[in-house]
Design an enzyme around this catalytic site. Structure first.
Site, mmCIF file in Angstrom:
data_model
loop_
_atom_site.group_PDB
_atom_site.id
_atom_site.type_symbol
_atom_site.label_atom_id
_atom_site.label_comp_id
_atom_site.label_asym_id
_atom_site.label_seq_id
_atom_site.Cartn_x
_atom_site.Cartn_y
_atom_site.Cartn_z
ATOM 1 N N GLY A 189 -19.748 7.344 6.802
ATOM 2 C CA GLY A 189 -19.006 7.791 5.619
ATOM 3 C C GLY A 189 -19.796 7.420 4.375
ATOM 4 O O GLY A 189 -20.037 6.239 4.137
ATOM 5 N N VAL A 190 -20.222 8.430 3.614
ATOM 6 C CA VAL A 190 -20.989 8.110 2.388
ATOM 7 C C VAL A 190 -20.185 8.572 1.180
ATOM 8 O O VAL A 190 -20.616 9.424 0.409
ATOM 9 C CB VAL A 190 -22.383 8.765 2.350
ATOM 10 C CG1 VAL A 190 -23.401 7.769 1.822
ATOM 11 C CG2 VAL A 190 -22.837 9.285 3.691
ATOM 12 N N GLY A 191 -18.996 7.985 1.016
ATOM 13 C CA GLY A 191 -18.100 8.365 -0.077
ATOM 14 C C GLY A 191 -18.250 7.456 -1.284
ATOM 15 O O GLY A 191 -19.333 6.951 -1.584
ATOM 16 N N ASN A 192 -17.131 7.235 -1.956
ATOM 17 C CA ASN A 192 -17.142 6.500 -3.233
ATOM 18 C C ASN A 192 -17.686 5.091 -3.123
ATOM 19 O O ASN A 192 -18.320 4.604 -4.051
ATOM 20 C CB ASN A 192 -15.719 6.445 -3.805
ATOM 21 C CG ASN A 192 -15.265 7.807 -4.260
ATOM 22 O OD1 ASN A 192 -16.047 8.579 -4.801
ATOM 23 N ND2 ASN A 192 -14.005 8.127 -4.014
ATOM 24 N N VAL A 193 -17.403 4.410 -2.019
ATOM 25 C CA VAL A 193 -17.915 3.045 -1.860
ATOM 26 C C VAL A 193 -19.316 3.072 -1.249
ATOM 27 O O VAL A 193 -20.234 2.394 -1.714
ATOM 28 C CB VAL A 193 -16.981 2.188 -0.965
ATOM 29 C CG1 VAL A 193 -17.592 0.812 -0.738
ATOM 30 C CG2 VAL A 193 -15.594 2.058 -1.587
ATOM 31 N N ALA A 194 -19.480 3.857 -0.201
ATOM 32 C CA ALA A 194 -20.738 3.767 0.553
ATOM 33 C C ALA A 194 -21.931 4.313 -0.218
ATOM 34 O O ALA A 194 -23.045 3.839 -0.024
ATOM 35 C CB ALA A 194 -20.597 4.490 1.887
ATOM 36 N N TYR A 195 -21.709 5.274 -1.102
ATOM 37 C CA TYR A 195 -22.868 5.797 -1.839
ATOM 38 C C TYR A 195 -23.507 4.693 -2.706
ATOM 39 O O TYR A 195 -24.713 4.423 -2.570
ATOM 40 C CB TYR A 195 -22.482 7.036 -2.660
ATOM 41 C CG TYR A 195 -23.695 7.683 -3.301
ATOM 42 C CD1 TYR A 195 -24.468 8.604 -2.611
ATOM 43 C CD2 TYR A 195 -24.078 7.323 -4.598
ATOM 44 C CE1 TYR A 195 -25.604 9.169 -3.192
ATOM 45 C CE2 TYR A 195 -25.212 7.879 -5.184
ATOM 46 C CZ TYR A 195 -25.964 8.798 -4.476
ATOM 47 O OH TYR A 195 -27.086 9.345 -5.050
ATOM 48 N N LYS A 224 0.865 -1.183 0.000
ATOM 49 C CA LYS A 224 0.000 0.000 0.000
ATOM 50 C C LYS A 224 0.900 1.231 0.000
ATOM 51 O O LYS A 224 2.030 1.187 0.494
ATOM 52 C CB LYS A 224 -0.869 0.005 1.258
ATOM 53 C CG LYS A 224 -2.076 0.892 1.186
ATOM 54 C CD LYS A 224 -3.308 0.125 0.763
ATOM 55 C CE LYS A 224 -4.533 0.995 0.795
ATOM 56 N NZ LYS A 224 -5.766 0.212 0.574
HETATM 57 N N1 LIG Z 1 -12.548 2.565 -2.927
HETATM 58 C C1 LIG Z 1 -12.397 1.256 -2.886
HETATM 59 O O1 LIG Z 1 -12.586 0.547 -3.897
HETATM 60 C C2 LIG Z 1 -12.037 0.589 -1.602
HETATM 61 C C3 LIG Z 1 -12.119 1.265 -0.410
HETATM 62 N N2 LIG Z 1 -11.858 0.603 0.757
HETATM 63 C C4 LIG Z 1 -11.955 1.299 2.028
HETATM 64 O O2 LIG Z 1 -13.290 1.765 2.224
HETATM 65 C C5 LIG Z 1 -13.265 2.999 2.950
HETATM 66 C C6 LIG Z 1 -13.969 4.082 2.128
HETATM 67 O O3 LIG Z 1 -13.285 4.246 0.897
HETATM 68 P P1 LIG Z 1 -13.823 5.265 -0.223
HETATM 69 O O4 LIG Z 1 -15.285 5.252 -0.258
HETATM 70 O O5 LIG Z 1 -13.052 4.959 -1.431
HETATM 71 O O6 LIG Z 1 -13.305 6.633 0.380
HETATM 72 P P2 LIG Z 1 -13.959 8.088 0.241
HETATM 73 O O7 LIG Z 1 -12.914 9.050 0.656
HETATM 74 O O8 LIG Z 1 -14.612 8.271 -1.091
HETATM 75 O O9 LIG Z 1 -15.117 8.028 1.321
HETATM 76 C C7 LIG Z 1 -14.898 8.064 2.690
HETATM 77 C C8 LIG Z 1 -15.940 9.001 3.297
HETATM 78 O O10 LIG Z 1 -15.811 8.949 4.696
HETATM 79 C C9 LIG Z 1 -15.944 10.258 5.202
HETATM 80 N N3 LIG Z 1 -15.307 10.287 6.518
HETATM 81 C C10 LIG Z 1 -14.000 10.344 6.846
HETATM 82 N N4 LIG Z 1 -13.842 10.316 8.167
HETATM 83 C C11 LIG Z 1 -15.094 10.229 8.708
HETATM 84 C C12 LIG Z 1 -15.597 10.164 10.027
HETATM 85 N N5 LIG Z 1 -14.788 10.199 11.074
HETATM 86 N N6 LIG Z 1 -16.928 10.087 10.191
HETATM 87 C C13 LIG Z 1 -17.769 10.071 9.144
HETATM 88 N N7 LIG Z 1 -17.343 10.131 7.867
HETATM 89 C C14 LIG Z 1 -16.030 10.220 7.656
HETATM 90 C C15 LIG Z 1 -15.301 11.149 4.158
HETATM 91 O O11 LIG Z 1 -15.749 12.480 4.251
HETATM 92 C C16 LIG Z 1 -15.751 10.462 2.875
HETATM 93 O O12 LIG Z 1 -16.971 10.982 2.390
HETATM 94 C C17 LIG Z 1 -11.786 3.292 3.209
HETATM 95 O O13 LIG Z 1 -11.429 2.744 4.455
HETATM 96 C C18 LIG Z 1 -11.072 2.534 2.102
HETATM 97 O O14 LIG Z 1 -9.746 2.206 2.432
HETATM 98 C C19 LIG Z 1 -11.518 -0.721 0.781
HETATM 99 C C20 LIG Z 1 -11.432 -1.425 -0.378
HETATM 100 C C21 LIG Z 1 -11.607 -0.810 -1.668
HETATM 101 C C1 LIG Z 2 -8.856 0.134 -3.808
HETATM 102 C C2 LIG Z 2 -8.447 -1.239 -4.198
HETATM 103 C C3 LIG Z 2 -8.404 -1.352 -5.680
HETATM 104 C C4 LIG Z 2 -7.192 -1.715 -3.608
HETATM 105 C C5 LIG Z 2 -7.004 -1.410 -2.177
HETATM 106 O O1 LIG Z 2 -6.109 -0.681 -1.834
HETATM 107 C C6 LIG Z 2 -7.913 -1.943 -1.170
HETATM 108 O O2 LIG Z 2 -8.639 -2.909 -1.424
HETATM 109 O O3 LIG Z 2 -7.892 -1.430 -0.037
#
Ligand SMILES: NC(=O)C1=CN([C@@H]2O[C@H](COP(=O)(O)OP(=O)(O)OC[C@H]3O[C@@H](n4cnc5c(N)ncnc54)[C@H](O)[C@@H]3O)[C@@H](O)[C@H]2O)C=CC1
Ligand SMILES: CC(C)CC(=O)C(=O)O
Length: 364
Positions: free
Chosen positions: A180-186, A80
């Site tokens: 957290g309603v970001g890229n994954v959670a939405y 990572k």
């Molecule tokens: N994007 C992916 O494909 C993958 C993501 N993950 C994990 O999933 C989690 C979310 O990833 P993404 O959605 O990509 O990230 P993101 O940055 O798009 O979404 C995260 C959201 O959490 C919010 N946030 C941060 N701290 C917070 C808190 N204390 N309380 C409430 N909300 C908070 C942020 O404002 C943001 O909207 C991370 O831990 C990431 O490592 C794991 C595997 C793959």
């Molecule tokens: C975002 C993924 C493609 C790879 C990764 O770093 C993860 O699964 O946490």
């Protein structure tokens, strides 16, 4: 921090510090274990308070990738990167190109992708300098943004956890508290909403909260109130270490299942969930959809093949609960065992001598 002492815990292979003054790049690549193959794991950009915090995050996340890739049956090790900086203010083209050259210097020992704070556009910049990057634009024949696939994997993994907790994998009528309603959670909320689940959401970004409220009729709560909601399932989808001594006593849910990496602050917090009868879906299994999808690029991306493998997350979660019961251990230990056993089996089978371009027979 005594860096070598820290690396000896869990036997980390390599920690690489990358600095480029003109672009402001400060990155730490951590390669945990390459027994199964080159280390694949995303790049996180985050405004870390200290360098120590950044190193610790890289280290913990890299080990998680070793387990994630092994448990998913991928021929990939774990690594990572963290880039120190504010993803909203500090990015520039030169930074990602400089980072791409550092990756190229590792000659395939590490392959990157997106994580929190980085995007497909960033991966495309890295791709200008190296082929050891995935999650680049579909225009290059690649898989693009992994988040929607991670969301799908988390959704079906949550259903498998629901089956264990409630005897039925339907999420209709269940209340899910999403952190957290970001890229994954939405997109995860989208699946849940479609199935008829009720949503409670929180985020430190008000726009993200508003979007979910408008689209899914979700109930918004303050970030610190998400743990104590009267809900069936808690879905951590923000940052790590949120299952800890402060939050566990607040939980009223029967299931913890979400996409965040490193949800347990310490392993003992997994024991604590088990002791309270809370079904935990081990993070590195339920959130493996994204890495399964980007890893498929290494074979020439085929969406159908990738999604077929993502579907196996349901069975993997179910299998973990079976191992957990059979061996009388919490689910996080069962998941660790599943991954460790595969790595050990491959490590042992690799002890035969294999001639290559660099060994004693290379001139013969
Ligand atoms: N994007 C992916 O494909 C993958 C993501 N993950 C994990 O999933 C989690 C979310 O990833 P993404 O959605 O990509 O990230 P993101 O940055 O798009 O979404 C995260 C959201 O959490 C919010 N946030 C941060 N701290 C917070 C808190 N204390 N309380 C409430 N909300 C908070 C942020 O404002 C943001 O909207 C991370 O831990 C990431 O490592 C794991 C595997 C793959
Ligand atoms: C975002 C993924 C493609 C790879 C990764 O770093 C993860 O699964 O946490």
């Amino acid at each position: 921090m005594e860096i070598f002492n820290r690396m000896e815990q869990h036997d980390y292979e390599q920690l690489v510090f990358c600095q480029d003054k003109s672009s402001g790049l400060k990155a730490i690549i951590c390669i945990h274990d390459t027994t199964l193959g080159p280390a694949l794991g995303g790049t996180r950009m985050w405004n870390y308070a200290t360098e120590e915090e950044a190193i610790e995050d890289a280290i913990r996340l890299a080990r998680g990738m070793t387990y994630k890739n092994a448990a998913a049956g991928l021929n990939l090790g774990g690594g990572k990167t963290v880039i120190i900086g504010d993803p909203l203010k500090d990015k520039n083209e030169e930074m990602f190109r400089a980072f791409g050259r550092f990756i190229q210097g590792l000659n395939g020992r590490y392959i990157t992708a997106e994580d929190v704070g980085t995007t497909v556009a960033d991966m495309d910049l890295i791709h200008e300098e190296t082929d050891f990057v995935t999650g680049i634009s579909p225009a290059f024949g690649s898989s693009g943004n992994p988040s929607p696939v991670t969301a799908y994997g988390a959704y079906i993994g949550m259903k498998a956890a629901a089956l264990e907790a409630f005897g039925d994998d339907s999420l209709e009528g269940k209340t899910v508290a999403v952190q957290g309603v970001g890229n994954v959670a939405y997109p995860l909320c989208e699946y849940l909403h479609k199935e008829g689940a009720k949503l409670i959401v929180t985020d430190i970004n008000q726009d993200a909260v508003n979007r979910a409220v408008e689209a899914f009729g979700a109930t918004a709560v303050a970030p610190n109130d998400i743990y104590s909601q009267e809900a069936d399932i808690f879905a951590p989808c923000a940052m790590g270490a949120i299952i800890n001594d402060d939050t566990i006593p607040q939980l009223k849910v029967k299931v913890v299942a979400g996409s965040a990496n490193n949800q347990l602050k310490e392993e003992r917090h997994g024991d604590e969930l088990e002791a309270r009868g809370i079904v935990y879906a081990p993070d590195f299994v339920i959130n493996s959809g994204g890495v399964i999808n980007v890893a498929d690029e290494l074979y020439g991306y085929n969406n159908e093949r990738a999604m077929k493998r993502v579907e196996t997350i349901y069975d993997s979660i179910t299998k973990i609960y079976a191992i957990s019961k059979r061996d009388n251990v919490p689910s996080y230990i069962a998941a660790d065992r599943m991954a460790e056993e595969r790595i050990e089996r491959v490590r042992n089978s690799r002890t035969q001598f294999l001639r290559n371009e660099h060994n004693i027979l290379s001139r013969r």
